[in-house]
Design a protein around this motif. Sequence first.
Motif, PDB file in Angstrom:
ATOM      1  N   ARG A  92      -9.720   4.872 -13.636  1.00 42.44           N
ATOM      2  CA  ARG A  92      -8.335   4.726 -14.068  1.00 42.44           C
ATOM      3  C   ARG A  92      -8.078   5.517 -15.345  1.00 42.44           C
ATOM      4  O   ARG A  92      -7.056   6.199 -15.482  1.00 42.44           O
ATOM      5  N   ALA A  95      -7.980   9.304 -14.930  1.00 41.78           N
ATOM      6  CA  ALA A  95      -6.691   9.726 -14.380  1.00 41.78           C
ATOM      7  C   ALA A  95      -5.602   9.697 -15.451  1.00 41.78           C
ATOM      8  O   ALA A  95      -4.806  10.636 -15.572  1.00 41.78           O
ATOM      9  N   ASN A 122       6.529  10.576 -10.206  1.00 43.90           N
ATOM     10  CA  ASN A 122       5.432   9.605 -10.232  1.00 43.90           C
ATOM     11  C   ASN A 122       5.605   8.501  -9.174  1.00 43.90           C
ATOM     12  O   ASN A 122       4.697   8.270  -8.371  1.00 43.90           O
ATOM     13  N   TRP A 125       4.967   9.919  -5.688  1.00 45.26           N
ATOM     14  CA  TRP A 125       3.548  10.110  -5.405  1.00 45.26           C
ATOM     15  C   TRP A 125       2.907   8.767  -5.025  1.00 45.26           C
ATOM     16  O   TRP A 125       2.105   8.698  -4.089  1.00 45.26           O
ATOM     17  N   VAL A 126       3.245   7.720  -5.767  1.00 44.51           N
ATOM     18  CA  VAL A 126       2.691   6.387  -5.461  1.00 44.51           C
ATOM     19  C   VAL A 126       3.095   5.962  -4.061  1.00 44.51           C
ATOM     20  O   VAL A 126       2.267   5.464  -3.279  1.00 44.51           O
ATOM     21  N   LEU A 129       1.009   8.016  -1.562  1.00 44.66           N
ATOM     22  CA  LEU A 129      -0.445   7.876  -1.593  1.00 44.66           C
ATOM     23  C   LEU A 129      -0.919   6.438  -1.376  1.00 44.66           C
ATOM     24  O   LEU A 129      -2.068   6.220  -0.979  1.00 44.66           O
ATOM     25  N   LEU A 133      -4.590   5.218  -0.076  1.00 40.83           N
ATOM     26  CA  LEU A 133      -5.585   4.759  -1.040  1.00 40.83           C
ATOM     27  C   LEU A 133      -5.637   3.245  -1.199  1.00 40.83           C
ATOM     28  O   LEU A 133      -6.675   2.704  -1.571  1.00 40.83           O
ATOM     29  N   PHE A 185      -1.941   7.923  -9.937  1.00 38.78           N
ATOM     30  CA  PHE A 185      -3.273   7.339  -9.749  1.00 38.78           C
ATOM     31  C   PHE A 185      -3.514   6.201 -10.744  1.00 38.78           C
ATOM     32  O   PHE A 185      -4.168   5.200 -10.415  1.00 38.78           O
ATOM     33  N   THR A 186      -2.968   6.335 -11.956  1.00 37.53           N
ATOM     34  CA  THR A 186      -3.107   5.264 -12.945  1.00 37.53           C
ATOM     35  C   THR A 186      -2.424   3.996 -12.473  1.00 37.53           C
ATOM     36  O   THR A 186      -2.969   2.892 -12.583  1.00 37.53           O
ATOM     37  N   MET A 188      -1.737   3.087  -9.380  1.00 36.23           N
ATOM     38  CA  MET A 188      -2.428   2.486  -8.232  1.00 36.23           C
ATOM     39  C   MET A 188      -3.730   1.807  -8.645  1.00 36.23           C
ATOM     40  O   MET A 188      -4.045   0.708  -8.162  1.00 36.23           O
ATOM     41  N   SER A 189      -4.491   2.440  -9.539  1.00 33.86           N
ATOM     42  CA  SER A 189      -5.733   1.807  -9.978  1.00 33.86           C
ATOM     43  C   SER A 189      -5.464   0.579 -10.832  1.00 33.86           C
ATOM     44  O   SER A 189      -6.219  -0.396 -10.792  1.00 33.86           O
TER      45      SER A 189
END
Length: 311
Positions: A92, A95, A122, A125-126, A129, A133, A185-186, A188-189
């Motif tokens: 995390r 990213a 942003n 993208w979430v 993805l 993911l 990615f931040t 989602m993690s």
Amino acid sequence: MTSAPDPTAPLAAGEGRSRDDRPLAAAAWMCGALCCFSAMAVSGREAAAELDTFELMFYRSVIGAVVVIGALIFAGKMREVRARRLGLHLGRNIAHFAGQNLWFLSVTLLPLAQVFAYEFTNPLWVAMLAPLLLGERFRWSRLGAAAIGFTGILVVAQPWQAGGAVGGFGIGQLAALGAALGFAFTVMSTKVLGRTESTASILFFMTVMQAAMGLVCAGWDGDMAFPAATLPWVVLVAFCGLGAHFCVTTALSKAPASIVSPMEFARLPMIAVVGMLMYGEPLEWSLVAGAALVLGGNFLNLRAERRRAAG
């Protein structure tokens, strides 16, 4: 801008009332968040006169670590910090560290409004993805919203143009898009970590790990600068970042996300005005039209998610 807000921020007086009762209070807190986001962009650009992005991230993270650890000690929450899932914490923070560095680079290369327009990809993208993911269900509405938003990015970037204040596609545009992807990615993690880890742990490892990353990256050549002339800007970057998260979190305690999230879109016109007044950055038609498409894609995605939640 940035990473997910801090859900441990305290609620204001009147906690326990329905969040829907106080949309005006939420709007007031979001105004504070918008000011913090804009001030962070300006201070990051000014600090770049003396520091590279790795040095800026190191000093920002050190200041953030002092503030976060002090706050956790004061609130008696240090016992909630657990050294579990360190691999996911590390992923995390890699990213977020990469995204934040790219964001600070982009504010030195592009008009501020253009940076914020790219940053608003942003959530798109979430949405794209998350099914891959996180195993979330794929939805055509998300694909449609993303297509509209990324069409807006093409209008903003105008890759068919060779130059101009907005036209063309170079390292600055790549950095801004990379930042948005890093932030996605931040998010989602953070969502995965939040299932088992306390916010105290997430914040603690965020500031400590990113301070270590900044130290390694900034000091690898043995020529690390101290921000003597730009120290006030560096401090402003650190406190505005924390302040923005606190304001957004408090706003979410006053009203649901379906009300608060659209308020964040006001960041774009605000930073456009700041860019015009402070740096003489023009508002070109392509930026306005493209940003409208990006925000429209976000709005449609938010509306579809709200309808699914209500149904």
